[in-house]
Every structure is written in C-alpha cells, then in structure tokens.
Design a protein around this motif. Structure first.
Motif, PDB file in Angstrom:
ATOM      1  N   GLY A 134      -2.275  17.369-154.545  1.00 40.84           N
ATOM      2  CA  GLY A 134      -3.489  17.082-154.240  1.00 40.84           C
ATOM      3  C   GLY A 134      -4.011  17.067-152.681  1.00 40.84           C
ATOM      4  N   GLY A 135      -2.873  16.638-151.965  1.00 39.56           N
ATOM      5  CA  GLY A 135      -3.046  16.733-150.573  1.00 39.56           C
ATOM      6  C   GLY A 135      -2.570  17.935-149.831  1.00 39.56           C
ATOM      7  N   TYR A 136      -1.664  18.585-150.295  1.00 35.48           N
ATOM      8  CA  TYR A 136      -1.238  19.901-149.671  1.00 35.48           C
ATOM      9  C   TYR A 136      -2.431  21.067-150.036  1.00 35.48           C
ATOM     10  CZ  TYR A 136       3.350  17.590-149.113  1.00 35.48           C
ATOM     11  OH  TYR A 136       4.192  16.778-148.861  1.00 35.48           O
ATOM     12  N   SER A 137      -2.811  21.166-151.102  1.00 36.92           N
ATOM     13  CA  SER A 137      -3.616  22.057-151.555  1.00 36.92           C
ATOM     14  C   SER A 137      -4.885  22.830-150.831  1.00 36.92           C
ATOM     15  CB  SER A 137      -4.118  22.151-153.071  1.00 36.92           C
ATOM     16  OG  SER A 137      -4.852  23.209-153.625  1.00 36.92           O
ATOM     17  N   PRO A 138      -5.572  21.608-150.213  1.00 33.29           N
ATOM     18  CA  PRO A 138      -6.672  21.901-149.345  1.00 33.29           C
ATOM     19  C   PRO A 138      -6.221  22.705-147.952  1.00 33.29           C
ATOM     20  CG  PRO A 138      -7.063  19.796-150.437  1.00 33.29           C
ATOM     21  CD  PRO A 138      -5.664  20.222-150.820  1.00 33.29           C
ATOM     22  N   THR A 139      -5.235  21.969-147.359  1.00 29.31           N
ATOM     23  CA  THR A 139      -4.584  22.472-146.170  1.00 29.31           C
ATOM     24  C   THR A 139      -4.056  23.808-146.356  1.00 29.31           C
ATOM     25  OG1 THR A 139      -3.773  20.231-145.622  1.00 29.31           O
ATOM     26  CG2 THR A 139      -2.886  22.034-144.448  1.00 29.31           C
ATOM     27  N   MET A 140      -3.600  24.144-147.584  1.00 29.43           N
ATOM     28  CA  MET A 140      -3.050  25.628-147.928  1.00 29.43           C
ATOM     29  C   MET A 140      -4.333  26.621-147.878  1.00 29.43           C
ATOM     30  SD  MET A 140       0.241  25.388-147.651  1.00 29.43           S
ATOM     31  CE  MET A 140       1.583  24.251-147.702  1.00 29.43           C
TER      32      MET A 140
END
Length: 267
Positions: free
Chosen positions: A150-156
């Motif tokens: 949930g934290g990595y996905s928006p950054t990706m």
C-alpha cells in the motif's frame, strides 16, 4: 458480517468504474500492459525486498482469511468457561483433567492444563500473555506485505507516469499524439493509487481487525481461566466474562450459547 470485506471491495471498485464512466472516461483504459507491469511488478518486487518470500507465499491464505474469517463467538466462550468453572467448583480442579483433551481451542486447552497441573497463577498469566504477544507479532508480520504494498504502489505509479511523460517529451514533433500519450502516462498513477487504497490497505486493515478480535477473545479466556483457578463462584465468573461481550450481543438470561450472536448475524 462474513462477506463484508468482499462487499466493501466490490462497492469501492464499482464506484470508481461508474464514476469514471459518468465522467466520460473509458474505464478499460486502465488495462494498460506497460503501466500494469511497472506498477504491479515494481510493487511486488519492492514488497519482496522489504519482507521475505515466506511472507509473500502466505498472501493467498491471507486473502481467504480476510474474506471468510468468522468473528469469535464470545457468548459461546463465556458459556464454555462457566461450564468449566461449575465442574471445578463441584468436583475440584483435577476434574478438568478429563475435559482438557476434548477442548478444540489450543489456547484454552493449554491454559486449563496449566491450571490442572497446579501452576502458580502468576506464571499461568505470564505464559498466556506471552502466547498472546507472540501471536500479535505473527499477525503483524503476516499483514506487513499488504501494508508495504500500500505504501509502494502509489510511488510505483508515479514512476510509471514519469516514464510515460519522458516518452511524451521525446516525441514533441508529433503534437497530435500528445493528448493520448499524456493520458496513457497517467494510467500508471491511477493504477498505483487505486490498488493501494482499494485493495492493499483495506485488506491490511481487515487483517488487523481480525487480529484484535482474536486478542480480545483470548483476553476473555485468560480472565476465565484465572477465575477458575482462583475458585470463583461460576456466577461471578459469568459476570466477569460477560463484560467482554458487547451489550448488543450478550445472551439473555437462560439463552443457549451462541444464540445471541446467531440472531445478531441473521439481523
């Protein structure tokens, strides 16, 4: 409600798709292979790097648990422990030795076995509290992949959009393609933000809720076991344990175990 997680996710996804359709957007534009590869593949890789392969292998089981887990039947636990209190009061603690083998819940069985073995009450409490602490850590570790995804996905998603805009800026000689290219570039951000807030983080929150419910049920069990060991009157044991049950779910006087919870679920 057992299906609340699945229903909630379905409502969230349906709301996004219907809203986009009402705005005139093509919802199937989200099925962009390159954007999905960057976001989903990048998120998976970062999550593996931040956790472990063992944690990733548990993900299918955790999805099933989030969708299908039953809430602990607190009324049934109260009735069960009051029954043990009555047996101990009538025949002594050693009478429980014959019953421990038929107890399905390992935590309850372990606690009562410690009592039957004559373990000091403080030590019984310490052992059961240690079991709860260990379980809490295991649960926190198991939901970690969802929290990290949930934290990595928006950054990706942002990374995918940047790649798309780089491609757009490299092709300024074809202005007629700029609109569609920019639109496609932002698909990655959409996938990243949507997957995080509609799938990963809600599943992590649901798993945390299930863990807290189990810890609450275990706190009830610990209180009951210590009361039985102290030789409390079964009526006193019941009054102690019923405080762990939400008022709306408490069984009425003389009501069979679990009937209140069943009526509540049916409502």
């Amino acid at each position: 409600m057992k299906a609340s997680t699945a229903i909630g996710l379905a409502i969230g996804i349906l709301g996004l798709f219907l809203g986009a359709t009402m705005e005139g957007s093509n919802v199937f534009a989200i099925l962009n292979p390159s954007a999905m590869l960057i976001v989903l593949g990048g998120t998976l890789g970062a999550t593996i790097a931040g956790t472990s392969f063992n944690s990733i292998k548990l993900i299918p089981k955790l999805y099933m648990k989030a969708f299908n887990a039953d809430a602990p039947d607190l009324n049934a636990k109260v009735s069960e422990l009051v029954g043990y209190a009555e047996s101990a009061r009538r025949d002594g603690l050693l009478a429980l030795d014959e019953q421990t083998g038929s107890i399905e819940d390992p935590f309850t069985r372990k606690g009562l076995q410690l009592v039957v073995d004559g373990t000091d009450p403080d030590l019984v409490a310490d052992i059961l509290d240690a079991e709860n602490s260990a379980m809490k850590k295991r649960h926190a570790a198991s939901r970690q992949p969802f929290e990290k995804a949930g934290g990595y996905s928006p950054t990706m998603g942002i990374i995918g959009t940047v790649f798309g805009l780089i491609h757009v800026l490299g092709n300024l000689e074809a202005p007629e393609t700029l609109g569609p290219s920019i639109s496609a570039a932002f698909i990655a951000t959409l996938i990243g933000v949507a997957s995080a807030n509609v799938i990963y983080l809600p599943i992590a929150a649901r798993l945390k809720q299930l863990s807290e419910e189990e810890l609450h049920a275990r706190a009830l069990i610990v209180e009951g076991i210590l009361s039985i060991q102290a030789g409390d009157n079964p009526r006193v044991v019941q009054e102690k344990l019923v405080t762990f049950v939400p008022p709306a779910m408490r069984a009425a006087e003389g009501e069979p175990a679990g009937a209140a919870a069943g009526a509540k679920a049916a409502a």
